[in-house]
Design a protein around this motif. Sequence first.
Motif, mmCIF file in Angstrom:
data_model
loop_
_atom_site.group_PDB
_atom_site.id
_atom_site.type_symbol
_atom_site.label_atom_id
_atom_site.label_comp_id
_atom_site.label_asym_id
_atom_site.label_seq_id
_atom_site.Cartn_x
_atom_site.Cartn_y
_atom_site.Cartn_z
ATOM 1 N N PRO A 448 39.229 31.967 37.219
ATOM 2 C CA PRO A 448 38.596 31.867 38.549
ATOM 3 C C PRO A 448 39.616 31.820 39.686
ATOM 4 C CG PRO A 448 37.590 30.315 37.013
ATOM 5 C CD PRO A 448 38.812 30.838 36.350
ATOM 6 N N CYS A 449 40.742 31.146 39.466
ATOM 7 C CA CYS A 449 41.750 31.077 40.524
ATOM 8 C C CYS A 449 42.346 32.449 40.815
ATOM 9 C CB CYS A 449 42.865 30.101 40.122
ATOM 10 S SG CYS A 449 42.327 28.381 40.018
ATOM 11 N N VAL A 450 42.621 33.216 39.753
ATOM 12 C CA VAL A 450 43.169 34.567 39.957
ATOM 13 C C VAL A 450 42.164 35.449 40.672
ATOM 14 C CG1 VAL A 450 43.936 36.647 38.763
ATOM 15 C CG2 VAL A 450 44.749 34.408 38.002
ATOM 16 N N LEU A 451 40.901 35.387 40.253
ATOM 17 C CA LEU A 451 39.877 36.205 40.902
ATOM 18 C C LEU A 451 39.707 35.822 42.367
ATOM 19 C CD1 LEU A 451 37.141 36.343 38.099
ATOM 20 C CD2 LEU A 451 38.771 38.127 38.752
ATOM 21 N N PHE A 452 39.710 34.519 42.635
ATOM 22 C CA PHE A 452 39.560 34.067 44.018
ATOM 23 C C PHE A 452 40.754 34.518 44.865
ATOM 24 C CE2 PHE A 452 40.418 30.881 47.313
ATOM 25 C CZ PHE A 452 39.236 30.944 48.031
ATOM 26 N N GLY A 453 41.975 34.327 44.340
ATOM 27 C CA GLY A 453 43.151 34.746 45.087
ATOM 28 C C GLY A 453 43.180 36.250 45.311
ATOM 29 N N PHE A 454 42.794 37.026 44.290
ATOM 30 C CA PHE A 454 42.749 38.488 44.433
ATOM 31 C C PHE A 454 41.739 38.898 45.498
ATOM 32 C CE2 PHE A 454 40.940 42.614 43.145
ATOM 33 C CZ PHE A 454 42.084 43.395 43.182
ATOM 34 N N GLY A 455 40.577 38.230 45.507
ATOM 35 C CA GLY A 455 39.569 38.545 46.516
ATOM 36 C C GLY A 455 40.051 38.260 47.927
ATOM 37 N N VAL A 456 40.752 37.137 48.114
ATOM 38 C CA VAL A 456 41.271 36.804 49.437
ATOM 39 C C VAL A 456 42.299 37.836 49.890
ATOM 40 C CG1 VAL A 456 42.598 35.092 50.734
ATOM 41 C CG2 VAL A 456 40.804 34.350 49.175
ATOM 42 N N VAL A 457 43.193 38.229 48.961
ATOM 43 C CA VAL A 457 44.229 39.207 49.313
ATOM 44 C C VAL A 457 43.602 40.553 49.676
ATOM 45 C CG1 VAL A 457 46.186 40.516 48.427
ATOM 46 C CG2 VAL A 457 46.010 38.062 47.960
ATOM 47 N N VAL A 458 42.638 41.009 48.873
ATOM 48 C CA VAL A 458 41.984 42.292 49.147
ATOM 49 C C VAL A 458 41.242 42.244 50.479
ATOM 50 C CG1 VAL A 458 40.145 43.850 48.378
ATOM 51 C CG2 VAL A 458 41.774 42.920 46.721
ATOM 52 N N VAL A 464 43.406 44.213 57.732
ATOM 53 C CA VAL A 464 44.587 44.825 58.356
ATOM 54 C C VAL A 464 44.413 46.329 58.489
ATOM 55 C CG1 VAL A 464 47.049 45.280 58.037
ATOM 56 C CG2 VAL A 464 46.145 43.002 57.582
ATOM 57 N N VAL A 465 43.906 46.977 57.432
ATOM 58 C CA VAL A 465 43.695 48.436 57.481
ATOM 59 C C VAL A 465 42.667 48.794 58.542
ATOM 60 C CG1 VAL A 465 42.828 50.409 56.174
ATOM 61 C CG2 VAL A 465 44.374 48.770 55.080
ATOM 62 N N SER A 466 41.598 48.015 58.613
ATOM 63 C CA SER A 466 40.569 48.294 59.618
ATOM 64 C C SER A 466 41.129 48.152 61.030
ATOM 65 C CB SER A 466 39.389 47.347 59.405
ATOM 66 O OG SER A 466 38.414 47.512 60.404
#
Length: 480
Positions: A448-458, A464-466
Amino acid sequence: LRMSTPDKFSVPQTAVTEPIQPKPPHPTTPHTHGDGDGDSVHSYVCKFKAESGQWECVEYYKRQILQDVIDSAENNVDGRAAIDQLKDFGVTVYLADHDSVDIGVLRKVVEHVSKNCNDRSKHHLDNQRCLLYRDEKGRLYNLLLKNESAGLASTWKSLLLSFSGLQAMIAITALARVFSCVNPDENSSVKPGYLSIVLGLILYEEISYVGLNCSMYIRGTPSIAAHTLISNFDSDWPRKIVLIGMALAAVQIQGSNLQHYGTVGSILLSILVIAANLGSRAWKFMKWKPVDNGGLIAPLVSIFVAATTGFIFPYMGFGKIQAGGKAAVQLVIYNSIIVAFMFVISDFDAVQNFLVVGSETCNQDMTNIVLGSWFTFTVITCIFAALKIEPPAPHPDDDDRILVEDQTSPVGFKVPNFPDYPFDQKLLNDERAECCSLRTEIIIGVIPCVLFGFGVVVTGIMEVVSHADKIVAEHMGGDV
């Protein structure tokens, strides 16, 4: 850990003492010793020394007897002789061997002590208990917790001393006037005035540590260390929630329903907290038996019981009610007159506007009827309850006690003849954490921590791209 509870735990007879009634005094009879004709407040054991031709008296003869047993050669094997001597003094001994200490078993000790050995309606000789630790060499120690519970106990006791039952009663009657504005209309909407300051500073003692008070007084938890063992929350969350609710209500849109109901809800919670603190103290002063200390909802049940007691017997939570007799009845009468006077003062618009802005525009007729009826009811109930409070004895009935109070002990007492053995609670195994293997716990925690961190980064990258696309589009449009 081995305990003297054969009905609940199967333990070897040689492992723990059984609680029995105190036996007659040791053959070496205690004598009073002093310069005057009156009785001494201490007990002495006196022996005649033929060498000097004089009597030599030793203070606290029980401790001296126990120390003689500890120093004897036959006690050096496994400490059994000392444990038997404590049994003869009427002390329940909980014995923990060096390889059998964990948080789960200590919690069972606390639960057993709360139910069976911490009944304030009994004589203190029926509640004597200690928790001893025996190392691999058979030496005995007082088992204490090394978790800063002594500091919490000091803070808690200072707040108990400065707690004002009169301020608590005045606060309840003044804050209850906001309930005349429960349903907002076009002409009435409330918001906190200086209520956050009043609750946070002036009434700090009256709204603090309600969970700890209910644990110690309603559930019969024997010590602060025991509370840290059975409680999942060491912080004073009820007080913090009250103040946070007031602060959030103050910053909402002026006149909005969110501000109105946030204010009313925070005031309701503050009244419940104050009533629970009064009720928990009343429970102790009236020497009622503790309620069940087990279960996940036990803290909530104890707070509900304390609040109910506080609404029915509020004046019994005053510290001076322990005087008993005529003094206790006079305390109820005098303080009820002051509360009645302050209740009338709280009806003034200036006072209501100071505490809860907007409550002065609400119709207070029904509130006056309800509060007036409650005021009369509590005065009657507390007068009859005060008549049952027995005045304290002018002198202690047993100053020569074998135990001393210690809030760092899970059972609340220790034997001064034994050295202390502080256990770090963080190093003890918790049975609740043994539901699965370490690898499974790592997987459950990491994924869950990896998924949460990945979601925040994405999400951040997409923002930023927008933002970059907008800048490029603006520049491209300018060039054209």
